[in-house]
Design a protein around this motif. Structure first.
Motif, short mmCIF file in Angstrom:
data_model
loop_
_atom_site.label_atom_id
_atom_site.label_comp_id
_atom_site.label_asym_id
_atom_site.label_seq_id
_atom_site.Cartn_x
_atom_site.Cartn_y
_atom_site.Cartn_z
N ARG A 1 0.83 -1.21 0.00
CA ARG A 1 0.00 0.00 0.00
C ARG A 1 0.87 1.26 0.00
O ARG A 1 0.58 2.21 -0.72
CB ARG A 1 -0.91 0.06 1.23
N ALA A 2 1.92 1.26 0.80
CA ALA A 2 2.80 2.42 0.86
C ALA A 2 3.49 2.65 -0.48
O ALA A 2 3.59 3.78 -0.96
CB ALA A 2 3.83 2.26 1.97
N ALA B 1 0.94 4.08 -2.97
CA ALA B 1 0.63 5.48 -2.66
C ALA B 1 1.80 6.39 -3.04
O ALA B 1 1.59 7.50 -3.52
CB ALA B 1 0.29 5.63 -1.18
N GLU B 2 3.01 5.90 -2.84
CA GLU B 2 4.20 6.69 -3.18
C GLU B 2 4.35 6.79 -4.69
O GLU B 2 4.51 7.89 -5.24
CB GLU B 2 5.44 6.04 -2.56
N LEU C 1 2.91 10.53 -3.36
CA LEU C 1 3.19 10.93 -1.98
C LEU C 1 4.65 10.67 -1.64
O LEU C 1 5.30 9.80 -2.23
CB LEU C 1 2.31 10.15 -1.01
N ARG D 1 7.51 9.07 0.75
CA ARG D 1 7.50 7.76 1.40
C ARG D 1 6.90 7.87 2.80
O ARG D 1 6.12 7.01 3.23
CB ARG D 1 8.92 7.17 1.46
N ARG E 1 4.68 10.06 4.00
CA ARG E 1 3.21 10.23 3.95
C ARG E 1 2.53 8.95 3.48
O ARG E 1 1.46 8.60 3.96
CB ARG E 1 2.85 11.40 3.04
N ALA E 2 3.17 8.24 2.54
CA ALA E 2 2.60 6.99 2.05
C ALA E 2 2.55 5.95 3.17
O ALA E 2 1.57 5.22 3.31
CB ALA E 2 3.42 6.47 0.86
N GLU E 3 3.59 5.87 3.99
CA GLU E 3 3.60 4.94 5.11
C GLU E 3 2.57 5.32 6.16
O GLU E 3 1.93 4.46 6.75
CB GLU E 3 4.99 4.84 5.72
#
Length: 57
Positions: free
Chosen positions: A12-13, A16-17, A22, A24, A26-28
């Motif tokens: 998911r991270a 999103a990245e 995003l 890294r 913010r993605a996490e």
């Protein structure tokens, strides 16, 4: 709480990245929130506590 799904978190991270643009960090945070955590720091702390104590906090 059950043990978080680390593979799902990482996937998911990464999505999103890469796809979402995003950072890294913010993605996490986003991936952690989808598993019920405040942010990535809380997610990683929970996992560290789990490894050290060998039980679900």
């Amino acid at each position: 709480m059950t043990v978080p799904d680390i593979d799902w978190f990482e996937e998911r991270a990464a999505i999103a990245e890469h796809d979402g643009g995003l950072s890294r960090s913010r993605a996490e945070d986003l991936a952690a929130r989808t598993q019920g955590f405040r942010d990535a720091e809380a997610y990683w702390q929970w996992l560290a506590d789990y490894v050290v104590n060998r039980k679900v906090p």
